[in-house]
Motif scaffolding. Structure first.
Motif, mmCIF file in Angstrom:
data_model
loop_
_atom_site.group_PDB
_atom_site.id
_atom_site.type_symbol
_atom_site.label_atom_id
_atom_site.label_comp_id
_atom_site.label_asym_id
_atom_site.label_seq_id
_atom_site.Cartn_x
_atom_site.Cartn_y
_atom_site.Cartn_z
ATOM 1 N N ALA A 15 0.912 -0.637 -0.558
ATOM 2 C CA ALA A 15 0.074 -0.391 -0.323
ATOM 3 C C ALA A 15 0.454 0.867 -0.154
ATOM 4 O O ALA A 15 1.660 0.944 1.041
ATOM 5 N N GLY A 16 0.922 2.005 -1.027
ATOM 6 C CA GLY A 16 1.955 2.879 -1.413
ATOM 7 C C GLY A 16 3.091 2.838 -2.784
ATOM 8 O O GLY A 16 3.744 3.244 -1.925
ATOM 9 N N ALA A 17 2.442 2.263 -3.171
ATOM 10 C CA ALA A 17 3.789 1.558 -3.900
ATOM 11 C C ALA A 17 3.881 2.358 -5.344
ATOM 12 O O ALA A 17 4.634 1.737 -6.305
ATOM 13 N N GLY A 20 8.390 6.191 -5.373
ATOM 14 C CA GLY A 20 10.000 5.972 -4.082
ATOM 15 C C GLY A 20 9.986 4.370 -3.366
ATOM 16 O O GLY A 20 10.056 3.744 -4.357
ATOM 17 N N ILE A 21 9.731 4.318 -2.005
ATOM 18 C CA ILE A 21 10.216 3.192 -1.035
ATOM 19 C C ILE A 21 9.660 2.082 -1.194
ATOM 20 O O ILE A 21 9.960 0.849 -1.702
ATOM 21 N N GLY A 22 7.813 2.370 -1.704
ATOM 22 C CA GLY A 22 6.914 1.811 -1.973
ATOM 23 C C GLY A 22 6.858 0.435 -3.428
ATOM 24 O O GLY A 22 6.984 -0.847 -4.022
ATOM 25 N N ALA A 23 7.517 1.701 -3.939
ATOM 26 C CA ALA A 23 7.174 0.935 -6.314
ATOM 27 C C ALA A 23 8.826 -0.237 -5.974
ATOM 28 O O ALA A 23 9.249 -0.822 -6.370
ATOM 29 N N SER A 144 7.684 3.156 9.318
ATOM 30 C CA SER A 144 7.374 4.598 10.404
ATOM 31 C C SER A 144 8.366 5.712 9.959
ATOM 32 O O SER A 144 8.594 5.916 8.807
ATOM 33 N N SER A 145 9.258 5.996 10.278
ATOM 34 C CA SER A 145 10.438 6.667 9.708
ATOM 35 C C SER A 145 11.420 6.954 11.112
ATOM 36 O O SER A 145 10.688 7.122 12.504
ATOM 37 N N GLY A 146 12.783 7.226 11.431
ATOM 38 C CA GLY A 146 13.318 7.825 12.181
ATOM 39 C C GLY A 146 12.328 8.939 13.033
ATOM 40 O O GLY A 146 12.999 9.138 14.433
HETATM 41 N N1 NAP Z 1 11.499 9.945 1.535
HETATM 42 C C1 NAP Z 1 11.762 10.162 3.160
HETATM 43 O O1 NAP Z 1 13.395 11.407 3.598
HETATM 44 C C2 NAP Z 1 11.376 9.153 4.745
HETATM 45 C C3 NAP Z 1 11.506 9.126 5.460
HETATM 46 C C4 NAP Z 1 11.328 8.920 6.411
HETATM 47 C C5 NAP Z 1 10.294 7.860 6.363
HETATM 48 N N2 NAP Z 1 9.037 7.797 4.851
HETATM 49 C C6 NAP Z 1 8.119 7.337 5.220
HETATM 50 O O2 NAP Z 1 7.967 5.750 4.117
HETATM 51 C C7 NAP Z 1 6.969 6.288 3.152
HETATM 52 C C8 NAP Z 1 7.352 6.303 1.798
HETATM 53 O O3 NAP Z 1 7.669 7.249 1.457
HETATM 54 P P1 NAP Z 1 8.670 8.004 0.540
HETATM 55 O O4 NAP Z 1 9.650 8.348 0.836
HETATM 56 O O5 NAP Z 1 9.089 6.502 -0.597
HETATM 57 O O6 NAP Z 1 7.386 8.872 -0.724
HETATM 58 P P2 NAP Z 1 6.301 9.008 -1.787
HETATM 59 O O7 NAP Z 1 7.628 8.600 -3.190
HETATM 60 O O8 NAP Z 1 6.253 10.216 -1.943
HETATM 61 O O9 NAP Z 1 5.993 7.868 -1.745
HETATM 62 C C9 NAP Z 1 4.339 8.043 -0.934
HETATM 63 C C10 NAP Z 1 3.639 7.169 -1.298
HETATM 64 O O10 NAP Z 1 2.052 6.878 -0.573
HETATM 65 C C11 NAP Z 1 1.505 7.285 -1.263
HETATM 66 N N3 NAP Z 1 -0.127 7.313 -0.647
HETATM 67 C C12 NAP Z 1 -0.111 8.495 -0.081
HETATM 68 N N4 NAP Z 1 -1.211 9.185 0.842
HETATM 69 C C13 NAP Z 1 -2.062 7.555 0.134
HETATM 70 C C14 NAP Z 1 -3.153 7.581 0.132
HETATM 71 N N5 NAP Z 1 -3.929 7.872 0.835
HETATM 72 N N6 NAP Z 1 -3.396 6.586 -0.151
HETATM 73 C C15 NAP Z 1 -2.827 5.600 -0.619
HETATM 74 N N7 NAP Z 1 -1.369 5.967 -0.610
HETATM 75 C C16 NAP Z 1 -1.133 7.114 -0.342
HETATM 76 C C17 NAP Z 1 1.389 7.428 -2.634
HETATM 77 O O11 NAP Z 1 0.536 6.561 -3.432
HETATM 78 P P3 NAP Z 1 -0.292 8.160 -4.284
HETATM 79 O O12 NAP Z 1 0.434 9.768 -4.044
HETATM 80 O O13 NAP Z 1 -0.445 7.569 -5.428
HETATM 81 O O14 NAP Z 1 -1.840 7.758 -3.312
HETATM 82 C C18 NAP Z 1 2.458 7.689 -2.881
HETATM 83 O O15 NAP Z 1 2.786 5.677 -3.484
HETATM 84 C C19 NAP Z 1 6.237 7.504 3.827
HETATM 85 O O16 NAP Z 1 5.322 6.775 4.680
HETATM 86 C C20 NAP Z 1 7.124 7.825 5.000
HETATM 87 O O17 NAP Z 1 6.351 8.526 5.145
HETATM 88 C C21 NAP Z 1 9.635 8.629 4.325
#
Ligand code: NAP
Length: 248
Positions: A15-17, A20-23, A144-146
């Motif tokens: 969920a969230g693919a 970024g990280i999900g893909a 989650s996150s740091g």
């Molecule tokens: N990047 C960082 O520095 C970092 C650090 C620590 C933790 N994280 C965590 O890592 C996770 C992934 O983030 P990322 O860095 O990979 O950023 P990202 O590329 O923006 O990915 C976020 C993902 O969440 C999905 N999403 C957001 N709202 C949603 C909703 N209401 N329903 C379903 N999907 C939803 C987005 O898809 P759609 O917009 O297509 O729905 C996207 O696939 C997040 O939980 C973030 O808090 C990120």
């Protein structure tokens, strides 16, 4: 068919693919032989990823879902189980963040972060648990996150991620006896499009804070997730915290 891939025959819902990280995690799991259901709101992004997965010979199902909507989260899980017949891994990656101090965050932003980062975690887990319990096995991975463990200047986002980390460990203790594992992933800064969804002033402040520091790549987090989900069933990897080497 004999195969030496570690996740052959296993089904994951991410969920969230759509980015970024999900893909990156979807690609990593497919590489190890898993079938994947990939979910998010942006269907064109999911379709493009599904195409890449099929080109690599992987089995994939793209599902449009907003995880903060209880009915959509339930339908997402039902569809994945309906299509693949089982669910071995649920990866809760979806998240939004306004990495700003409390006084520079709007109430609408509080609401979105709580709904996506916390309720958007609970709804899919609630929907997936009965199937995992029937199977007597399953693995829930929570990204989650740091900032869900340490304090960074992103008050409300940090609060939602502390809730996610606390919930992950509590859930692990609750359902381990059912053969269901729970892993919490706590990354520091990862180079994804995450910051691009923030308001311009917040994004600029974050970019200034990060400076020219070399951030983690999404594939680094995917590798950590892959490590956790390929351990023998007796091993529960509870928490993995990964920071860029240069991040304080
Ligand atoms: N990047 C960082 O520095 C970092 C650090 C620590 C933790 N994280 C965590 O890592 C996770 C992934 O983030 P990322 O860095 O990979 O950023 P990202 O590329 O923006 O990915 C976020 C993902 O969440 C999905 N999403 C957001 N709202 C949603 C909703 N209401 N329903 C379903 N999907 C939803 C987005 O898809 P759609 O917009 O297509 O729905 C996207 O696939 C997040 O939980 C973030 O808090 C990120």
């Amino acid at each position: 068919m004999q195969t030496d891939k570690k996740l052959s025959g296993r089904v994951a819902l991410i969920a969230g693919a759509s980015s970024g990280i999900g893909a990156a995690t979807a690609l990593a799991l497919v590489e190890e032989g898993a079938s994947v259901a990939i979910a998010a709101r942006r269907m064109p992004r999911l379709e493009a990823l599904a195409e890449r997965i099929r080109e690599r010979g992987g089995e994939v199902l793209a599902i449009e879902a907003d995880v903060s909507d209880e009915a959509q989260a339930a339908a997402m899980v039902e569809r994945a189980i309906g299509d693949f017949g089982r669910l071995d891994m649920l990866l809760c990656v979806a998240g939004v963040g306004v990495a700003a101090p409390f006084r520079n965050t709007t109430t609408a932003e509080y609401q979105e972060m709580v709904e996506v980062n916390f309720l958007g975690l609970l709804y899919p887990i609630h929907a997936a648990l009965p199937a995992m319990q029937r199977q007597g096995a399953g693995h829930i991975v929570i990204v989650s996150s740091g900032t869900g463990r340490y304090i960074h200047p992103s008050t409300v986002y940090s609060g939602t991620k502390h809730a996610a980390s606390a919930m992950a460990e509590s859930l692990r203790r609750e359902i381990g006896r059912d053969g269901i594992r729970v892993t919490c992933i706590e990354p520091g800064a990862v180079r994804t499009e995450f910051t691009s969804h923030m308001r311009a002033s917040v994004r600029e402040a974050v970019e200034q804070r990060l400076g020219d520091m070399e951030q983690l790549e999404a594939a680094d987090i995917a590798a950590a997730i892959l490590y956790a989900v390929t351990q023998p069933r007796r091993v529960n990897v509870n928490i993995l915290t990964l920071y860029p080497t240069e991040q304080a």
